[in-house]
Design a protein around this motif. Structure first.
Motif, PDB file in Angstrom:
ATOM      1  N   HIS A 184       0.642  -1.351   0.021  1.00 17.10           N
ATOM      2  CA  HIS A 184       0.272   0.062  -0.417  1.00 17.10           C
ATOM      3  C   HIS A 184       0.770   1.082  -0.090  1.00 17.10           C
ATOM      4  O   HIS A 184       0.139   1.949  -0.709  1.00 17.10           O
ATOM      5  CB  HIS A 184      -0.822  -0.058   1.303  1.00 17.10           C
ATOM      6  CG  HIS A 184      -0.238   0.002   2.334  1.00 17.10           C
ATOM      7  ND1 HIS A 184       0.521  -0.813   3.105  1.00 17.10           N
ATOM      8  CD2 HIS A 184      -0.042   0.715   2.668  1.00 17.10           C
ATOM      9  CE1 HIS A 184       1.574  -0.890   4.266  1.00 17.10           C
ATOM     10  NE2 HIS A 184       0.913   1.010   4.242  1.00 17.10           N
ATOM     11  N   ASP A 185       1.613   0.907   0.026  1.00 16.29           N
ATOM     12  CA  ASP A 185       3.642   2.379   0.440  1.00 16.29           C
ATOM     13  C   ASP A 185       3.175   2.446  -0.507  1.00 16.29           C
ATOM     14  O   ASP A 185       4.650   2.187  -0.706  1.00 16.29           O
ATOM     15  CB  ASP A 185       3.880   1.521   1.464  1.00 16.29           C
ATOM     16  CG  ASP A 185       5.064   3.085   2.091  1.00 16.29           C
ATOM     17  OD1 ASP A 185       4.893   4.388   1.843  1.00 16.29           O
ATOM     18  OD2 ASP A 185       5.755   2.323   3.286  1.00 16.29           O
ATOM     19  N   MET A 186       2.680   3.419  -1.280  1.00 17.86           N
ATOM     20  CA  MET A 186       3.080   2.702  -2.787  1.00 17.86           C
ATOM     21  C   MET A 186       4.455   3.934  -3.513  1.00 17.86           C
ATOM     22  O   MET A 186       4.298   4.102  -4.552  1.00 17.86           O
ATOM     23  CB  MET A 186       1.854   2.838  -3.821  1.00 17.86           C
ATOM     24  CG  MET A 186       1.370   2.027  -3.904  1.00 17.86           C
ATOM     25  SD  MET A 186      -0.340   1.907  -5.214  1.00 17.86           S
ATOM     26  CE  MET A 186      -0.674   0.177  -4.278  1.00 17.86           C
ATOM     27  N   GLY A 187       4.554   5.294  -2.910  1.00 13.76           N
ATOM     28  CA  GLY A 187       5.128   6.645  -2.634  1.00 13.76           C
ATOM     29  C   GLY A 187       6.377   6.141  -3.693  1.00 13.76           C
ATOM     30  O   GLY A 187       7.599   5.954  -2.978  1.00 13.76           O
ATOM     31  N   GLY A 188       6.880   6.656  -4.993  1.00 20.37           N
ATOM     32  CA  GLY A 188       8.263   6.638  -5.945  1.00 20.37           C
ATOM     33  C   GLY A 188       8.433   5.257  -6.583  1.00 20.37           C
ATOM     34  O   GLY A 188       9.156   4.830  -7.221  1.00 20.37           O
ATOM     35  N   MET A 189       7.663   4.054  -6.331  1.00 21.36           N
ATOM     36  CA  MET A 189       7.267   2.916  -6.960  1.00 21.36           C
ATOM     37  C   MET A 189       7.365   3.396  -8.397  1.00 21.36           C
ATOM     38  O   MET A 189       6.389   4.664  -9.270  1.00 21.36           O
ATOM     39  CB  MET A 189       6.299   1.970  -6.957  1.00 21.36           C
ATOM     40  CG  MET A 189       6.661   1.592  -5.096  1.00 21.36           C
ATOM     41  SD  MET A 189       5.433   0.239  -4.307  1.00 21.36           S
ATOM     42  CE  MET A 189       5.782  -1.355  -5.052  1.00 21.36           C
ATOM     43  N   PHE A 232       4.319   0.318 -12.341  1.00 21.70           N
ATOM     44  CA  PHE A 232       2.672   0.305 -12.322  1.00 21.70           C
ATOM     45  C   PHE A 232       2.464   0.852 -13.996  1.00 21.70           C
ATOM     46  O   PHE A 232       0.817   0.993 -13.720  1.00 21.70           O
ATOM     47  CB  PHE A 232       1.973   1.402 -11.545  1.00 21.70           C
ATOM     48  CG  PHE A 232       2.006  -0.099 -10.398  1.00 21.70           C
ATOM     49  CD1 PHE A 232       1.994  -0.651 -10.180  1.00 21.70           C
ATOM     50  CD2 PHE A 232       2.558   1.094  -9.469  1.00 21.70           C
ATOM     51  CE1 PHE A 232       1.689  -1.916  -8.886  1.00 21.70           C
ATOM     52  CE2 PHE A 232       3.297   0.631  -7.493  1.00 21.70           C
ATOM     53  CZ  PHE A 232       2.327  -0.966  -7.837  1.00 21.70           C
ATOM     54  N   PRO A 258       5.280   7.028   5.289  1.00 22.40           N
ATOM     55  CA  PRO A 258       5.446   6.694   3.803  1.00 22.40           C
ATOM     56  C   PRO A 258       7.022   5.898   4.102  1.00 22.40           C
ATOM     57  O   PRO A 258       8.562   6.907   4.020  1.00 22.40           O
ATOM     58  CB  PRO A 258       5.109   7.050   2.728  1.00 22.40           C
ATOM     59  CG  PRO A 258       5.213   9.001   4.058  1.00 22.40           C
ATOM     60  CD  PRO A 258       4.955   8.620   4.992  1.00 22.40           C
ATOM     61  N   TYR A 270       9.257   6.308   1.639  1.00 23.25           N
ATOM     62  CA  TYR A 270      10.131   6.903   0.582  1.00 23.25           C
ATOM     63  C   TYR A 270      11.342   8.612   1.667  1.00 23.25           C
ATOM     64  O   TYR A 270      11.657   9.482   0.893  1.00 23.25           O
ATOM     65  CB  TYR A 270       9.218   7.859  -0.735  1.00 23.25           C
ATOM     66  CG  TYR A 270       7.929   8.498  -0.442  1.00 23.25           C
ATOM     67  CD1 TYR A 270       8.662  10.342  -0.718  1.00 23.25           C
ATOM     68  CD2 TYR A 270       7.058   8.188  -0.160  1.00 23.25           C
ATOM     69  CE1 TYR A 270       7.591  10.974  -0.418  1.00 23.25           C
ATOM     70  CE2 TYR A 270       6.052   9.490   0.229  1.00 23.25           C
ATOM     71  CZ  TYR A 270       6.226  10.529  -0.476  1.00 23.25           C
ATOM     72  OH  TYR A 270       5.433  11.489  -0.074  1.00 23.25           O
ATOM     73  N   TRP A 284      14.825  11.960  -4.235  1.00 22.68           N
ATOM     74  CA  TRP A 284      15.094  11.457  -6.008  1.00 22.68           C
ATOM     75  C   TRP A 284      16.339  11.611  -6.346  1.00 22.68           C
ATOM     76  O   TRP A 284      16.451  11.275  -7.652  1.00 22.68           O
ATOM     77  CB  TRP A 284      13.475  12.162  -6.566  1.00 22.68           C
ATOM     78  CG  TRP A 284      12.831  12.204  -5.472  1.00 22.68           C
ATOM     79  CD1 TRP A 284      11.758  12.977  -5.357  1.00 22.68           C
ATOM     80  CD2 TRP A 284      10.961  10.970  -5.661  1.00 22.68           C
ATOM     81  NE1 TRP A 284      10.853  12.355  -4.694  1.00 22.68           N
ATOM     82  CE2 TRP A 284      10.326  11.870  -5.135  1.00 22.68           C
ATOM     83  CE3 TRP A 284      11.847   9.830  -4.954  1.00 22.68           C
ATOM     84  CZ2 TRP A 284       9.519  10.554  -3.518  1.00 22.68           C
ATOM     85  CZ3 TRP A 284      10.828   8.464  -4.408  1.00 22.68           C
ATOM     86  CH2 TRP A 284       9.724   9.540  -3.869  1.00 22.68           C
ATOM     87  N   VAL A 326       8.202  17.894  -2.357  1.00 16.96           N
ATOM     88  CA  VAL A 326       7.263  16.906  -1.569  1.00 16.96           C
ATOM     89  C   VAL A 326       6.684  17.551  -0.288  1.00 16.96           C
ATOM     90  O   VAL A 326       7.868  17.646   1.017  1.00 16.96           O
ATOM     91  CB  VAL A 326       7.753  15.479  -1.502  1.00 16.96           C
ATOM     92  CG1 VAL A 326       6.678  14.652  -1.832  1.00 16.96           C
ATOM     93  CG2 VAL A 326       7.687  15.146  -3.230  1.00 16.96           C
TER      94      VAL A 326
END
Lengths: 222, 225
Positions: B5-10, B13, B152, B154, B197, B206
């Motif tokens: 669920h912790d998707m930040g930066g993936m 998709f 999160p 990231y 990043w 961010v």
């Protein structure tokens, strides 16, 4: 934890690369039956009032939506005192227009300027300011948006067809707490003559999330 | 929990389906799930953080494939069983096989509007003074909480500036475990894109809302001038 995993695992669809439309249909039917059974069980137990479910659905399908946020934005564009209040205490300013409650208890409005463009995401789930925007659109809840809004906002905006002027930087707001963010877009040029209501018609849902801009073309049709 | 669920930066998709006219619901059952989740939440049997924890605890493959309301459905089923409002057998049969448990309240149709309008504010009074002030440089602790958290991945070990202080809010990490509200100071922290990043990131920021236990003061030698 065991319960969680047993329950979900026993119910989980197991998509494969050979997934076909037929499979999807049978899966949907299965889910529909599963939901119907659960509703019937919870009603039988007396935990919920089926009529309340209809009211909840009607509320989020028909009553609450981005038209509320558009009213907030249009008011800010036409009333500098309101705008200042909105930026200092968004929850109170928005409540003065009648928009309060669930998933909007703690509002913050972030203003787009000539230097900064704001964009909102919830990387951990799909937190969204319901009283002003309604339920989140599919893309907002989707994995690719949640994943890349924070790390590649320029690329994400490009997918939405938005290219910002050179030199404008992007601030992304990740809604990790119960604070909900609403973007106050810049008022399009040459719209000063429009009424508050007409201005509201330019304000798109995406412009209040930051993946779009107000649509001046909407004014032409007014 | 370090979960999917912790998707930040993936980056795995693919493109976003940006269709602005996509319907809010794709099937009628999705509406029923939304309404049932809200109505059962209103019984006061569990709190919002426990609902999020239940959804995040679903098997990763299910979470990634079930869609938003599919996740809500499985999360609701899990909560109903964990809190003993229903049994597994009842869930599978769809019929009641035991006396109902008492719940704090049942949301009546004529109370929906007022309940939604009231919401559930999470700001709380605290006698503690905030450790940080606006403008302070803070570093996110290297926490790997095995249960529900709103930190999160990231931003771990990244430094940012306190941009705003929201007040003291219910602390989800404790609340999700049924350990009470445990209000903690909540800060909006602003991170430079390069800090998160790498050097090739475009200029920008961010902003992430972080509870005080997620943060520590940045050691002076680590502060970029």
């Amino acid at each position: 934890m065991n319960n969680n995993e047993t329950t979900a695992a026993s119910k989980a669809s197991k998509p494969t690369h050979e997934h076909t439309h037929d499979h999807e249909h049978s899966h949907l039917d299965e889910t529909e039956l599963r939901v119907r059974a659960l509703k019937s069980l919870l009603s039988e137990k007396g935990y919920l009032d089926p009529e309340a479910l209809n009211v909840l659905i009607d509320t989020y399908q028909h009553q609450v939506g981005p038209q509320n946020g558009a009213r907030v934005v249009a008011r800010a564009w036409t009333d500098s005192t309101f705008k200042q209040w909105l930026l200092e205490d968004a929850s109170a300013a928005i409540a003065s227009l009648g928009f309060t409650g669930r998933q909007g208890e703690h509002m913050v409005v972030v203003e787009n300027t000539s230097d900064v463009h704001n964009m909102v995401v919830c990387t951990l789930c799909s937190c969204y300011p319901w009283p002003v925007l309604g339920l989140p659109p599919s893309w907002y809840k989707s994995a690719p948006y949640r994943a890349r809004a924070v790390s590649d906002p320029v690329g994400v905006l490009a997918e939405f067809g938005i290219t910002l002027p050179t030199g404008k930087s992007i601030s992304v707001w990740d809604s990790t707490a119960e604070v909900r963010y609403l973007v106050l877009p810049e008022q399009p040029a040459n719209t000063e003559h429009l009424s508050e209501q007409q201005l509201g018609e330019l304000v798109t849902r995406n412009s209040m999330i930051g993946t779009g801009l107000p649509d001046p073309a909407s004014a032409v049709s007014q | 929990m370090n979960g999917v669920h912790d998707m930040g930066g993936m980056q795995c998709f693919g493109p976003i389906d940006t269709d602005a006219h996509a319907p809010l619901f794709h099937n009628d059952w999705e509406k029923e799930v939304l309404a049932m989740a809200l109505a059962m939440g209103a019984t006061g049997t569990w709190n919002l953080d426990q609902s999020r924890a239940a959804r995040e605890s679903l098997p990763a493959s299910y979470y990634l494939n079930a869609g938003y309301y599919g996740i809500w459905l499985a999360g609701l089923e899990s909560l109903l069983i964990t809190h003993e409002l229903i049994t597994e057998a009842e869930l599978h049969s769809g019929t009641s096989q035991s006396e109902p448990r008492s719940v704090k309240r049942v949301l009546a149709a004529d109370k929906v509007a007022s309940a939604l309008a009231a919401g559930a504010p999470v700001d709380r009074a605290t006698s503690a003074q905030p450790l940080f002030s606006v403008g302070d440089t803070v570093t996110v602790r290297n926490l790997h909480c095995p249960t529900h958290t709103r930190l999160p991945a990231y931003i771990r070990q990244r430094a940012g500036q306190v941009f705003r202080i929201h007040g003291a809010h219910i602390f989800p990490d404790a609340h999700a475990l049924g350990q009470g509200e445990d209000p903690r100071w909540l800060y909006n922290v602003r991170f430079d894109n390069q800090e998160l990043w790498g050097d090739q990131a475009t200029t920008g920021h961010v902003h992430v809302d972080c509870w005080e236990p997620y943060l520590e003061a940045t050691k002076p030698e680590n502060v970029n001038s």
